[in-house]
Design a protein around this motif. Structure first.
Motif, PDB file in Angstrom:
ATOM      1  N   ARG B  92      -2.422 -51.712   6.989  1.00 22.01           N
ATOM      2  CA  ARG B  92      -2.541 -50.448   6.252  1.00 22.01           C
ATOM      3  C   ARG B  92      -1.499 -50.383   5.122  1.00 22.01           C
ATOM      4  NH1 ARG B  92      -5.374 -46.801   9.709  1.00 22.01           N
ATOM      5  NH2 ARG B  92      -7.288 -47.988   9.896  1.00 22.01           N
ATOM      6  N   MET B  93      -0.285 -50.821   5.433  1.00 21.00           N
ATOM      7  CA  MET B  93       0.768 -50.822   4.408  1.00 21.00           C
ATOM      8  C   MET B  93       0.323 -51.656   3.214  1.00 21.00           C
ATOM      9  SD  MET B  93       4.256 -51.510   6.447  1.00 21.00           S
ATOM     10  CE  MET B  93       5.105 -50.317   7.441  1.00 21.00           C
ATOM     11  N   ALA B  94      -0.248 -52.823   3.514  1.00 24.27           N
ATOM     12  CA  ALA B  94      -0.710 -53.703   2.441  1.00 24.27           C
ATOM     13  C   ALA B  94      -1.804 -53.004   1.628  1.00 24.27           C
ATOM     14  CB  ALA B  94      -1.216 -55.022   3.020  1.00 24.27           C
ATOM     15  N   ASP B  95      -2.667 -52.251   2.313  1.00 24.99           N
ATOM     16  CA  ASP B  95      -3.716 -51.512   1.603  1.00 24.99           C
ATOM     17  C   ASP B  95      -3.101 -50.483   0.645  1.00 24.99           C
ATOM     18  OD1 ASP B  95      -5.679 -52.923   2.847  1.00 24.99           O
ATOM     19  OD2 ASP B  95      -6.214 -51.357   4.288  1.00 24.99           O
ATOM     20  N   TYR B  96      -2.034 -49.831   1.072  1.00 24.81           N
ATOM     21  CA  TYR B  96      -1.358 -48.867   0.180  1.00 24.81           C
ATOM     22  C   TYR B  96      -0.762 -49.586  -1.033  1.00 24.81           C
ATOM     23  CZ  TYR B  96      -1.990 -44.994   3.407  1.00 24.81           C
ATOM     24  OH  TYR B  96      -2.552 -44.016   4.184  1.00 24.81           O
ATOM     25  N   CYS B  97      -0.269 -50.798  -0.822  1.00 20.93           N
ATOM     26  CA  CYS B  97       0.259 -51.571  -1.964  1.00 20.93           C
ATOM     27  C   CYS B  97      -0.864 -51.840  -2.970  1.00 20.93           C
ATOM     28  CB  CYS B  97       0.860 -52.898  -1.487  1.00 20.93           C
ATOM     29  SG  CYS B  97       2.294 -52.664  -0.436  1.00 20.93           S
ATOM     30  N   VAL B  98      -2.043 -52.166  -2.444  1.00 23.69           N
ATOM     31  CA  VAL B  98      -3.201 -52.396  -3.318  1.00 23.69           C
ATOM     32  C   VAL B  98      -3.537 -51.113  -4.072  1.00 23.69           C
ATOM     33  CG1 VAL B  98      -5.690 -52.886  -3.324  1.00 23.69           C
ATOM     34  CG2 VAL B  98      -4.145 -54.279  -1.936  1.00 23.69           C
ATOM     35  N   THR B  99      -3.484 -49.990  -3.365  1.00 23.73           N
ATOM     36  CA  THR B  99      -3.765 -48.699  -4.006  1.00 23.73           C
ATOM     37  C   THR B  99      -2.788 -48.465  -5.174  1.00 23.73           C
ATOM     38  OG1 THR B  99      -4.508 -47.820  -1.902  1.00 23.73           O
ATOM     39  CG2 THR B  99      -3.957 -46.201  -3.591  1.00 23.73           C
ATOM     40  N   ARG B 182      -2.390 -39.390 -10.933  1.00 21.50           N
ATOM     41  CA  ARG B 182      -2.308 -40.753 -10.396  1.00 21.50           C
ATOM     42  C   ARG B 182      -0.981 -40.959  -9.654  1.00 21.50           C
ATOM     43  NH1 ARG B 182      -7.469 -41.763 -11.546  1.00 21.50           N
ATOM     44  NH2 ARG B 182      -7.963 -42.140 -13.723  1.00 21.50           N
ATOM     45  N   MET B 183       0.075 -40.374 -10.256  1.00 20.95           N
ATOM     46  CA  MET B 183       1.397 -40.613  -9.676  1.00 20.95           C
ATOM     47  C   MET B 183       1.591 -39.880  -8.344  1.00 20.95           C
ATOM     48  SD  MET B 183       2.674 -42.930 -11.387  1.00 20.95           S
ATOM     49  CE  MET B 183       1.054 -43.497 -11.894  1.00 20.95           C
ATOM     50  N   VAL B 184       0.881 -38.773  -8.176  1.00 19.26           N
ATOM     51  CA  VAL B 184       0.916 -38.100  -6.869  1.00 19.26           C
ATOM     52  C   VAL B 184       0.417 -39.073  -5.798  1.00 19.26           C
ATOM     53  CG1 VAL B 184      -0.145 -36.296  -5.457  1.00 19.26           C
ATOM     54  CG2 VAL B 184       0.664 -35.755  -7.729  1.00 19.26           C
ATOM     55  N   LEU B 185      -0.633 -39.789  -6.166  1.00 22.00           N
ATOM     56  CA  LEU B 185      -1.206 -40.738  -5.187  1.00 22.00           C
ATOM     57  C   LEU B 185      -0.262 -41.910  -4.922  1.00 22.00           C
ATOM     58  CD1 LEU B 185      -4.932 -40.770  -6.373  1.00 22.00           C
ATOM     59  CD2 LEU B 185      -3.961 -39.613  -4.391  1.00 22.00           C
ATOM     60  N   SER B 189       1.254 -42.776  -1.360  1.00 22.09           N
ATOM     61  CA  SER B 189       1.098 -44.101  -0.751  1.00 22.09           C
ATOM     62  C   SER B 189       2.439 -44.605  -0.218  1.00 22.09           C
ATOM     63  CB  SER B 189       0.539 -45.115  -1.761  1.00 22.09           C
ATOM     64  OG  SER B 189      -0.737 -44.690  -2.197  1.00 22.09           O
ATOM     65  N   LEU B 190       3.489 -44.410  -1.019  1.00 21.99           N
ATOM     66  CA  LEU B 190       4.811 -44.862  -0.566  1.00 21.99           C
ATOM     67  C   LEU B 190       5.254 -44.071   0.667  1.00 21.99           C
ATOM     68  CD1 LEU B 190       6.505 -45.280  -4.055  1.00 21.99           C
ATOM     69  CD2 LEU B 190       5.926 -47.112  -2.453  1.00 21.99           C
ATOM     70  N   GLU B 191       4.958 -42.788   0.620  1.00 15.34           N
ATOM     71  CA  GLU B 191       5.345 -41.938   1.757  1.00 15.34           C
ATOM     72  C   GLU B 191       4.621 -42.396   3.031  1.00 15.34           C
ATOM     73  OE1 GLU B 191       4.886 -38.699   4.483  1.00 15.34           O
ATOM     74  OE2 GLU B 191       3.296 -38.994   3.016  1.00 15.34           O
TER      75      GLU B 191
END
Lengths: 285, 226
Positions: B92-99, B182-185, B189-191
């Motif tokens: 999941r973390m990797a998916d957030y990096c992709v996001t 975009r930056m909210v997302l 993602s980092l959170e």
């Protein structure tokens, strides 16, 4: 910020959490056997020593441990089967509903009537299926309504449907799994309170084993079941409580001791004793 | 001694740590792509996710085989279950990096203040630290380190709130609003990466104590750590 008392009205059915397999809490348990400082010796050899534990009613209690750790000796001491072994001596106390079964004036035959036993190898008599089950009640004078008694015992042992049309056939014509269930029927025909099973499925194939395990589960509402098994997974599958016996080696003498006795869930997920952990995870030897 | 079983377990755990190292790499790549507006790097991060997925699947298959063939119990069972969960959290973390990488490619041509990007750098560094601590606490079976993740996560949550406040200050211009969205997302993602690191810490605690518990519980805020 969330406050402490947030209630969100939601219109959903309450979720029921399955508790069926949960072992009753200690306060709900009824002690059937109270074993205190039990030791069994065969001549100069000490098979088990210092065993203290309680066995509870209407539960399945399993005994596991390596070969020669004394688990069979232990289970046989619960209905005085060791009396039949020359040189066997039992010390300590085995209280059955508070009464010492090794006490003066206690009739071992009466003990064995209340505490039945089934062995590793199915050992039906070379007689008919019917006579195998009827034998115990006949010997004990329970001759009234014998047919009903035989049918009830065979039904309880989940064998009736398979044998009802051939009750007069030899018991030896049955398969291994059926013979073992016949032995269970024979044991329960005299209405014991406790069933001791010594490796009841070790000579059976997986399907017959599953049938015996299912049967144990069905029988525990009426009987207290104590099982010795080599098969750890069998204990994990069927037992409410599990006891782990091991061998203690001191001055070259090997003695069976009780290491840990716990809820089966706990023993197989988080055993307290390292020796139990090593045994159940296969790190022994 | 079940030698093969032990070897299989060790292999699974080392693959898990490999996956963790890949996630750290993906996160650094995504943050750099965002800061430097490097679309090529963003594409690399996106493509790189296959490497993470490969480890993820191989661990899933390994766990399936172990459960089917070895019937692990006690601490072995807890380790296998913890690996199964940690594997999912890392994926999941990797998916957030992709996001984050994808969002970095979608930003319009605006120049927000450097403070803004610094906020992400702070959050990203904290995420990296949390992932390292989570993986190390697993490898070292270190309960204290695992539990320390909660405090670190609070810092990320605070940084997330600051980023959101700065986004609100970006102004009315259409491009800025789009950028802000975009930056909210990205911030979110980092959170979430931080939350998954805490979840890994909870798996370490389960492995060591055999107790299922959440380090923090929004429904019962006072029961943390109990």
């Amino acid at each position: 910020m969330m406050t402490d008392d947030v209630t969100i009205p939601v219109d959903v059915a309450p979720v029921e959490i399955a508790q069926e397999r949960r072992t009753p809490s200690p306060t709900q348990r009824k002690v059937v056997f109270d074993i205190r400082d039990l030791a069994v010796t065969y001549g100069p050899t000490t098979a088990i020593s210092g065993v203290d534990l309680e066995i509870y009613g209407n539960l399945i209690t399993a005994f596991i441990g390596p070969s020669g750790c004394g688990k069979s000796t232990f289970i046989r001491s619960l209905n005085r089967m060791n009396d039949l072994v020359p040189g066997a001596k039992v010390d300590g106390r085995v209280l059955y509903h508070g009464q010492d079964i090794y006490g003066d004036g206690v009739d071992p035959v009466e003990v064995r009537r209340r505490i039945g036993m089934v062995f590793q190898r199915a050992n039906p008599f070379p007689k008919s299926i019917y006579d195998n089950v009827a034998w115990g009640p006949r010997v004990l004078g329970m001759k009234k309504a014998l047919d009903e008694r035989v049918e009830k015992a065979l039904t309880r042992a989940a064998l009736w449907d398979e044998v009802k049309d051939r009750l007069k056939k030899s018991a030896l014509s049955l398969s291994g799994g059926q013979q073992q269930r016949l032995c269970i029927a024979r044991a329960i025909a005299i209405e014991p309170e406790v069933l001791l099973l010594d490796e009841p499925a070790s000579a059976l194939d997986p399907i017959a084993t599953a049938a015996i395990e299912e049967l144990m589960h069905d029988l525990k509402d009426q009987y207290t079941i104590v099982i010795v098994t080599h098969n750890m997974q069998q204990a994990a599958r069927v037992a409410d409580m599990t006891a782990f016996f091991s061998l203690q080696v001191e001055e070259g003498k090997r003695t069976g001791i009780l290491v840990e006795y716990e809820n089966t869930d706990k023993l197989f997920t988080n055993p307290a004793d390292k020796r139990t952990e090593d045994y159940v995870t296969g790190r022994f030897g | 001694m079940r030698t093969t079983f032990q070897e299989d377990l060790n292999l699974l755990e080392s693959t898990l740590h490999e996956e963790g190292a890949l996630v750290l790499r993906a996160l650094r790549g995504a943050l750099n792509a965002l800061e430097q507006r490097d679309h090529e790097l963003a594409d690399e991060v996106i493509a790189f996710d296959d490497d993470v997925d490969q480890r993820y699947i191989s661990i899933e298959e390994g766990v399936q085989t172990l459960l089917a063939r070895q019937t692990p119990v006690a601490s072995d069972l807890r380790l296998v279950l913890a690996i199964l969960h940690v594997n999912l959290h890392l994926e999941r973390m990797a998916d957030y990096c992709v996001t984050i990488a994808k969002l970095s490619k979608l930003v319009p041509d605006v120049e927000p203040s450097p403070r803004f990007i610094e906020g992400f750098e702070e959050m990203g560094s904290r995420c990296e630290e949390m992932i390292r601590i989570a993986l190390d606490s697993f490898a070292n079976r270190d309960l204290e380190a695992a539990e320390s993740l909660v405090t670190l996560d609070e810092l990320i949550d605070r940084a997330n709130r600051r980023v959101v406040e700065r986004i609100l200050e970006l102004g009315e211009a259409q491009a800025m609003r789009e950028y802000g969205l975009r930056m909210v997302l990205v911030s979110r993602s980092l959170e979430r990466i931080g939350d998954h690191a805490v979840d890994i810490g909870e798996q370490v605690a389960y492995l060591l104590t055999a107790e299922f518990r959440e380090f923090t519980d929004a429904t019962h805020p006072t029961s943390r750590g109990s």
